[in-house]
Design an enzyme around this catalytic site. Sequence first.
Site, PDB file in Angstrom:
ATOM      1  N   ASP A  97       0.839  -1.209   0.000  1.00  0.00           N
ATOM      2  CA  ASP A  97       0.000   0.000   0.000  1.00  0.00           C
ATOM      3  C   ASP A  97       0.874   1.260   0.000  1.00  0.00           C
ATOM      4  O   ASP A  97       0.578   2.235  -0.692  1.00  0.00           O
ATOM      5  CB  ASP A  97      -0.909  -0.008   1.236  1.00  0.00           C
ATOM      6  CG  ASP A  97      -1.678  -1.312   1.349  1.00  0.00           C
ATOM      7  OD1 ASP A  97      -2.452  -1.610   0.439  1.00  0.00           O
ATOM      8  OD2 ASP A  97      -1.486  -2.035   2.347  1.00  0.00           O
ATOM      9  N   HIS A 150      -4.766  -3.100   6.851  1.00  0.00           N
ATOM     10  CA  HIS A 150      -4.581  -3.374   5.417  1.00  0.00           C
ATOM     11  C   HIS A 150      -5.944  -3.789   4.867  1.00  0.00           C
ATOM     12  O   HIS A 150      -6.268  -4.971   4.773  1.00  0.00           O
ATOM     13  CB  HIS A 150      -3.545  -4.488   5.198  1.00  0.00           C
ATOM     14  CG  HIS A 150      -3.548  -4.991   3.782  1.00  0.00           C
ATOM     15  ND1 HIS A 150      -3.057  -4.254   2.735  1.00  0.00           N
ATOM     16  CD2 HIS A 150      -4.023  -6.130   3.239  1.00  0.00           C
ATOM     17  CE1 HIS A 150      -3.235  -4.928   1.611  1.00  0.00           C
ATOM     18  NE2 HIS A 150      -3.824  -6.065   1.883  1.00  0.00           N
TER      19      HIS A 150
END
Length: 328
Positions: free
Chosen positions: A159, A187
């Site tokens: 990410d 996440h």
Amino acid sequence: MNPPITVSITGAAGQIGYALLFRIASGAMFGPDQPVNLRLIEIEPGMKALQGVIMELDDCAFPLLNDIVATSDLDEGFKGANWALLVGSVPRKAGMERADLLNINGQIFTGQGKAIAANAADDVRVLVVGNPCNTNALIAMNNAEGVPNDRFFAMTRLDENRAKSQLAAKAGVHNRDVSNMCIWGNHSATQYPDFTNAKINGQPVSEVITDSGWLQGEFISTVQQRGAAIIAARGASSAASAANGVVDTVRSLTTPTAAGDWTSVAVCSDGSYGIDAGLIASMPIRVDAEGRWDIVPGVELDEFSRAKVDASVQELRDEREAVVSLLG
Ligand code: NAI
């Protein structure tokens, strides 16, 4: 040459495994002087494919690849592990509630946590990739009696890399010009890619990218939804970029962080930033010359950021609640 280190990888015959093993064996993760033993863990249905992957590893004749073990036995799989990369998990299927997903994977990570505690090396470090990775790491950590909490990590580096790439593209600079990018929280689609503290060539992002509507809207949603966009385009979830995130995470945890910079990984919170102690939450982390990591203190969260971090942390609390019976 150093003595070999042992890396145990679950889900080794899966998509990410296929992209990851060759990079570890080639030296991308631990450097050109570090031989590795691979202990590859799969469930029975994956063993045949795993044999094929091992044939390919053999065919690469990697100078740094010392030994390979393939097993579905967790005790054998985690024996002597210096690193345990927990990639395998059961994906969410149509009709499956998030609570079902948490529970099915909960059983897996309970057993793996116990097996790591019983078999791994004293210095073992555990990186959970398999989703829901923060809560899977929480379960493994709480079932690995005797292994310190600061050895458990869940991956948000993919990410972070996605966020850096989006900012660089918007600003017309290179990825390497973007620093201090932190993913906060889970996440999942609630993660917060924090542009307010990120820098481009040392300058605050908001001074370089003045389109605040884009930063607060499209930028965040693009990073949050990137996994889904890749599935839509490729017909399969991110694999090579996820494996690259694993390589980057381990390298960042084993090499000193550049002065003033930080990286993102989910760690066991000590209560910093109002994130409940004991949750596995992504935060800004730095690593010193001795290889010790700590949470970077004093990062300012403005009102906008605070609300985003709080929402993601609330999701982590809810996930913990759903698996509380597995936490010992
Ligand atoms: P995949 O389905 O291709 O491979 C998973 C492998 O794990 C399969 O070979 C399966 O047999 C194995 N497996 C399942 N249960 C196991 C167990 N109990 N022990 C050992 N092996 C087991 O999936 P892929 O694409 O490799 O993804 C793996 C996981 O990583 C998924 O949960 C995915 O959601 C997650 N992921 C996480 C990312 C992150 O940034 N944290 C990014 C991308 C994927």
